[in-house]
Each structure stands twice: as C-alpha cells, then as structure tokens.
Design a protein around this motif. Sequence first.
Motif, PDB file in Angstrom:
ATOM      1  N   LEU A  56       0.835  -1.210   0.000  1.00  0.00           N
ATOM      2  CA  LEU A  56       0.000   0.000   0.000  1.00  0.00           C
ATOM      3  C   LEU A  56       0.867   1.255   0.000  1.00  0.00           C
ATOM      4  O   LEU A  56       0.583   2.218  -0.715  1.00  0.00           O
ATOM      5  N   SER A  57       1.924   1.227   0.834  1.00  0.00           N
ATOM      6  CA  SER A  57       2.766   2.433   0.929  1.00  0.00           C
ATOM      7  C   SER A  57       3.540   2.685  -0.361  1.00  0.00           C
ATOM      8  O   SER A  57       3.983   3.792  -0.629  1.00  0.00           O
ATOM      9  N   GLN A  58       3.687   1.618  -1.202  1.00  0.00           N
ATOM     10  CA  GLN A  58       4.347   1.802  -2.502  1.00  0.00           C
ATOM     11  C   GLN A  58       3.313   1.988  -3.615  1.00  0.00           C
ATOM     12  O   GLN A  58       3.643   1.867  -4.795  1.00  0.00           O
ATOM     13  N   TYR A  59       2.071   2.226  -3.226  1.00  0.00           N
ATOM     14  CA  TYR A  59       0.946   2.436  -4.161  1.00  0.00           C
ATOM     15  C   TYR A  59       0.764   1.254  -5.116  1.00  0.00           C
ATOM     16  O   TYR A  59       0.298   1.408  -6.232  1.00  0.00           O
ATOM     17  N   GLN A  60       1.159   0.038  -4.682  1.00  0.00           N
ATOM     18  CA  GLN A  60       0.929  -1.154  -5.511  1.00  0.00           C
ATOM     19  C   GLN A  60      -0.363  -1.809  -5.007  1.00  0.00           C
ATOM     20  O   GLN A  60      -0.344  -2.797  -4.270  1.00  0.00           O
ATOM     21  N   PHE A  61      -1.486  -1.198  -5.427  1.00  0.00           N
ATOM     22  CA  PHE A  61      -2.773  -1.593  -4.847  1.00  0.00           C
ATOM     23  C   PHE A  61      -3.191  -3.008  -5.228  1.00  0.00           C
ATOM     24  O   PHE A  61      -3.727  -3.744  -4.415  1.00  0.00           O
TER      25      PHE A  61
ATOM     26  N   GLN B  88      -1.248  -5.507  -5.913  1.00  0.00           N
ATOM     27  CA  GLN B  88      -0.441  -6.448  -5.131  1.00  0.00           C
ATOM     28  C   GLN B  88      -0.941  -6.498  -3.681  1.00  0.00           C
ATOM     29  O   GLN B  88      -1.025  -7.574  -3.087  1.00  0.00           O
ATOM     30  N   ALA B  89      -1.288  -5.348  -3.159  1.00  0.00           N
ATOM     31  CA  ALA B  89      -1.807  -5.294  -1.788  1.00  0.00           C
ATOM     32  C   ALA B  89      -3.073  -6.136  -1.671  1.00  0.00           C
ATOM     33  O   ALA B  89      -3.259  -6.884  -0.712  1.00  0.00           O
ATOM     34  N   GLN B  90      -3.938  -6.037  -2.701  1.00  0.00           N
ATOM     35  CA  GLN B  90      -5.176  -6.836  -2.670  1.00  0.00           C
ATOM     36  C   GLN B  90      -4.874  -8.333  -2.706  1.00  0.00           C
ATOM     37  O   GLN B  90      -5.550  -9.130  -2.065  1.00  0.00           O
ATOM     38  N   GLY B  91      -3.845  -8.690  -3.478  1.00  0.00           N
ATOM     39  CA  GLY B  91      -3.441 -10.096  -3.534  1.00  0.00           C
ATOM     40  C   GLY B  91      -2.983 -10.587  -2.172  1.00  0.00           C
ATOM     41  O   GLY B  91      -3.400 -11.655  -1.711  1.00  0.00           O
ATOM     42  N   TRP B  92      -2.145  -9.789  -1.522  1.00  0.00           N
ATOM     43  CA  TRP B  92      -1.679 -10.176  -0.181  1.00  0.00           C
ATOM     44  C   TRP B  92      -2.847 -10.243   0.800  1.00  0.00           C
ATOM     45  O   TRP B  92      -2.905 -11.118   1.662  1.00  0.00           O
TER      46      TRP B  92
END
Lengths: 545, 226
Positions: free
Chosen positions: A506-511, A513-517
């Motif tokens: 999230l802090s790297q704005y990789q939304f 990927q964040a949803q995958g995690w």
Amino acid sequence: MESRAPTLSPDGGTLTAALFRGFYPVWGTLVLGVPLLGILREAFRTQGTSRGVLDALLDPAILTVAGFTLLQALGSVALAFLIGVPSGLWLGRRMAVVPGWVISVLQFPMGMPSLAAISAALFWIGRNGALTQLGLWPEAWLYSAWAVVVVHGVWNASWVALRTLVARQAVPRERVEAARGLGASHSQMLGHVLWPELRNEWLWTGLQVFQLCAMSFVVVQVLGGGPPVETLETAIYSRLRLAELDFPGAIGCVLLQLAVTLGPGLLLLFKTLREEDARAQSLGRVVRSGRRSDMPEMGLPGVLLVFALGLLPWVGLVRWEALQSLGPILQSPELWPSIRVSAGIALLSTLLAALQVFLLIRSVLLQKERERSFAISVALLPSGVSTLVLGFGLWLAFEFAFDPFADNLAWVIVLQSVLAVPFLFRAFWPLASRPELRLQEAARALGASRYQVFRAVEWPRWKPAIQGTLGTLLMAGTGEVAALSLLSGGDWTGGVPLSVQVSRALSQYQFAQAQGWVLLLLGVGVVLALLPRVLAGVVDRGGGR
Amino acid sequence: MNERELVISSVRMERGAFCIEADFKVTPGERVALLGRSGCGKTTLLRGVAGFEALTQGRVHSGDLELSALPPERREVGFVFQDLALFPALSVGDNLEFGLRVRGISKAERLKRLAPWVERFGLRGRESEPVGNLSGGERQRVALIRTWVTGPRALLLDEPFTALDPGMRAEFRAALLEVLADNPVPVLWVTHDHGELEAFATSRIAVEETGGGGVRRFVREGSGSK
C-alpha cells in the motif's frame, strides 16, 4: 467415622487451589498494573521538563484529536446500532432457535483482519469503488472521517445484530406471548417487554463497539486519509514511531485514550456487573446446530438479511485484480515465511490467551463470592486498553527486555494475547460459572468417568463458544497490524508478516499487489479459523468412550 | 446380610444450621418412601446415598459392598432426578444408551439390551429424535430406562412423579412396577404425595425433629398400606 465419598464441589484448600486463586492478582499486576503504573511514572517524570505531560494534556491539538476520537467512535456506534438493532429484532421474531450457520455468518466480520476490511471497503467507497462510480458515495467523502465512521459502523453492525438476536432469544417466550395476548403493539412490546430485558446487552455491546472504534488504528490511518483525521491511537503512534520521539505528547494521548476507552467501561462494569453476571448470555446457550426446520422459519428475506449483514460488505475481497495478483505472490520466495510468521503469531497468541483465560476463570471461581466481581473486572479490563497504550506501557515498564525497534515477535504475541483475554473471558465465563451440575450428577450416577461426563454434558455447551471465539481470534490475529507497527524494526529476517506485506504494498501504491496479499491473508485466516472446528470434530468423533 | 440390601448405617450429614441422621435398611423389592416437609433433608439424604454429597459420618452399603467408599460413578446406584436430567445435546437413543456406552459395552450389545424396553415403553422409532421433542411422560420413561438398563444395585427416585399429570403418573407408576417386577431391587423414593404413597410405597420413613439443635432423624414408620 469420616466418609470417604468424593464430592463434585471444588476443593479450595490445597496448594494448587491457592496457586490458582492467586493467579488473577498476579496476572492483573503484571500485564496491566505495572504497564499502567509505568505510564504514570513517566508522566510524573516529564513534569519536571520543559514540556510536561500537563502541557501535552492541555495542548489544543491533542484535545482536538481526543474530541474527534470521541465523535467518530460515537458516530460509528450509532450507525452500527441503526443497522444492527432492527435487524437483530426482526430476525429474532422470525426464529425460535438460532441456527449455527446464522451465528457463524454474523460473527464472521468480527474476525475480519483490519487490512482486509480496508481492502473490502475500498471496493465500495474507494476512488474507483462501486458506490463512488454510481455516484452514491460523494467524492468529498473519499478518505475522510465519513469513510472511517461508515466502515466502522457497517463492520460492527452484524455483531450488534447477533448480540441483539441472541438476547432477544433469551427473553422468555411466554412473556412475549402474554404481552401480545394483551394487545401490545410492536413498539409497546419493545418499550415494556424487550427494553428491560435487552438494555444491558445493548449497553455492553455498545460499549464494546465504542471501544473497538475508539481504539481502531489502521482503518483511521488508511481510510481517514491522514491529518486532520487523526484519533488518539494514531496520534500515539505518530508520537512514538514517526518523526522525533515525543514522550510527553504520547503520554498525554495515552491518558486521554484511557479516559475515553476505559472510563465508560469501568463505570458500566461496576454498575451492571452483578446483574450481568447473573444473566450473562453465551452463544452456546441459544445455538442449535442447523436443523432444516429452521430455514422455513426464517424465510428467504431472513436468509438474505443475514448474508447482507455478514458477507455482503466483504464481497469486494475476491475481485478479479486481487485474484490476478495472487499468481506472482504464490511464486514469491517470501510466501511461505510470511504465512509461517503470521500463522505462528495468530496460533501462539490465541493459545496464550486461552491459557490465561483458563487460569483466570479457575482463579475467579476460587475467590470468595464478594471478591468475584472485582476479579471479573480485572479480567475484563484489557477491553478498554488499546494495543498501542498497552504496548507503550510495557515498553516503559519492561524497558530492559522490551525493544520496540527490534521486530520482537514474542512481545507481539504477548500483547495480542492479553488484549484477547476479555473477548474470550466474556464468552467462557457464563459457561464456566454455571456448570450443568445436575446433568453431571446424572452422568456420574450412570457410571461415566470425568472425561465422559465432560464429553456428554459440558462439551456440547462449550463447543459453539470455543469454535466461534477461537476461530474469530485466529482469523483476526493473522492480520494484526497495530502491535506489529509498534514493534517493528523493519528487518523481519524470519519472514515478513502478511499484514506488513500488505502495508508495504500500500505504501508503494501497488494496490493490486496489496489486494493479492490481503486475499492470501484472508485465506490463511479462514483456514486457521476452521481449525477449532476440525479439532471439535475430532473430539466429537472420540465419543464418550 | 442380603446380597443387595441397601444399608444406611449411622449416617450423619451436617448442613449448616441442621443435621440429618439416618439408620435403616431397605431390602430388595421394598419400596420405601421418604416423607417430610420441603427442605427437611430428604433429597440431601438421597444425594448422600448416591455420593453427590459427603457424609459427615456413617456408611452406606449394598450387601457387602461399601458404597460410601466409592465415587458416584462406581456405586452402580440408579438415580432418577426430579427434573430427569436428560442430556439435551444427545438424542433419545444416545440418552438411553449412555449408561451402557460409558461402561464400554458394544453398540450391538447396547441395542440388544435396550430393545425390549424401548418396545415395551413405546419409544420405538423415536431414538434419533432430540429429547426436547418428547412429552413429559416419554421423558420420564427415557430417564427410567436409561437408569434401569445399567442394572443398578438400588434405585433412588427424587420426586419422580411431580412433573406429571395424574394420568401420566399412573402410567409411570405402572411402568416402574413392571420394571421392578423383573428385578426387585431396593427402592428409596422421595415424595410429598399421599396418593402416590398409597399406590406405590411398601413402607415409609418420616423425618422426626429432635431437640433444639436442628437434628432431623429419619425414622421408619412401619409398613404402608400396600
């Protein structure tokens, strides 16, 4: 001639009993008294410096944060009750017994990890969220106090509905029928019959939701969109972990946070403890495992309402982008270490919490009647203490062993387990304090051993509570954020916890990927939540032999 | 001493402000009613015999076996509770089988032993139902069969008829007499009801309050009307 016949009453005179009896004061002193005293000691110490804790307490910025914390928590409670109470009452009218699956569905959000809740919320009210696209969520409310209140309210509504439903079921049917027979309308029934019966349950549930919302951390951090949406909890964090250390400011926030979260709880505790103790409801009392005959009773609207409360807000978790981003995550070398660390934290903290509750219950049961209320209050006290407040207190009290900058998983587990104690205690105490002595005697008269007695009489009562509460804790514990944020050194050599993976993405704005995690985190959480059910099945299959 | 005679010798149970004393025998086939006002200690005595409450002094024997030295689960004394104490989480069949199951008896053997009783008391086909589905009379029968199939040395009944209407009482009494006709064991039974006394008791024991010290002594009154 002395009889050698054993009795069922506990023997309070042995050394073991004395050790059990002494557990609750020792526990209370170590995990609550010492940390809170550590905070007070630090408060007095800072008084001699250029910026004392009194200056911090009177700091208009901190007072504004305290005011906002109160307002957002009260707003969240109001929304949760607005949705949950009518739903619970309506469902209660439609079913004579509550099927097990209804409990499971309505309880499901309680175990939802915060980061998963945020991800689901963004599906509805994010910049590209479904409601935003439809124009039902104003742009001005994106990442605002409104988002925080709505997410908190909707998140807790199913719990309010469940508690209302359970308490409604406990109202003697003949009382309701008598009122109906005398011509009472629904509102008269609510005012004269249900209100006196449900009042305490609502007070307690309201307090619980209020405390959860006032102590909420990551939801405020992410969905609030940063300052000016700041609560005392996030203010404590920013004063301890961001920029320069501001001990007086952090202590000021901690003291105000304790006043907000612990104050009302203590008042309510002392006011209602005795009657609550006598009346306490456990889910196990009203649950009947899913009988087919319950379905027609509820009807399709009832089934839909249960799903709408318990599952609908979370459907966004399984969206396509999340599933797509799972592929690379599943091949990542970080996958298994992350799962191992998160599952380990959840399992160990739940086991440690269960152990503490077992010892506390044993200890409370061995207290004299007049001391029990106090002992119960001590066990319930952590419900008004937030992760960061307790963590800060432990830091100040056990400075020699507690390094908040060293990825200290043992302290994360301790913190989580202590804070889980009230949740477990409230579920198990009504069962432990009122064992089915008559049924136990009947089983013993029929020749059953102690295990067989437990298996036939107590296990069916305890099973739903064990499955529900331990499952909820395991699921919630998988995605714990606040303790990990406080105790993070950033290295995570043994594996990066799943929630930290989400935060990093999230802090790297990789939304995506964040949803995958998040999806992975939820999957691990659900698997862990099913563990108590699997173990219960093993006990069930063990039978009474 | 008769092999299955229930002997309560010099029993004393101190309970706060009062104490209970009992010294009597119940022979197999005898149905002894314990009489007395509410709260006089009848149920306490019964629970003492079953092992649920400690005796301050005295012993309880079944023939040569000293029951008071054993925990309740090893006394093999059948106890039918006033509220029946059926296990709500178990089905009718599981309730009936419980005593046999905990003794490690195989399923086939359990069903074989239960079959005649289930048939005789009209419970055939109800085995898989929850006990909550049963009527008051049916629940009584389940409680009785559950206890009886374990082959108890003696039967202790704590106001077993109270919750039943008059028709059901007669039905349950008949069931009990039928059961006892097959295997006469000593029966000790708490009651308030004089009708029951006439119809069921072979002898009676009443409470006599002595002195100012709150001593309540259970004294045999002699043969009943039956």
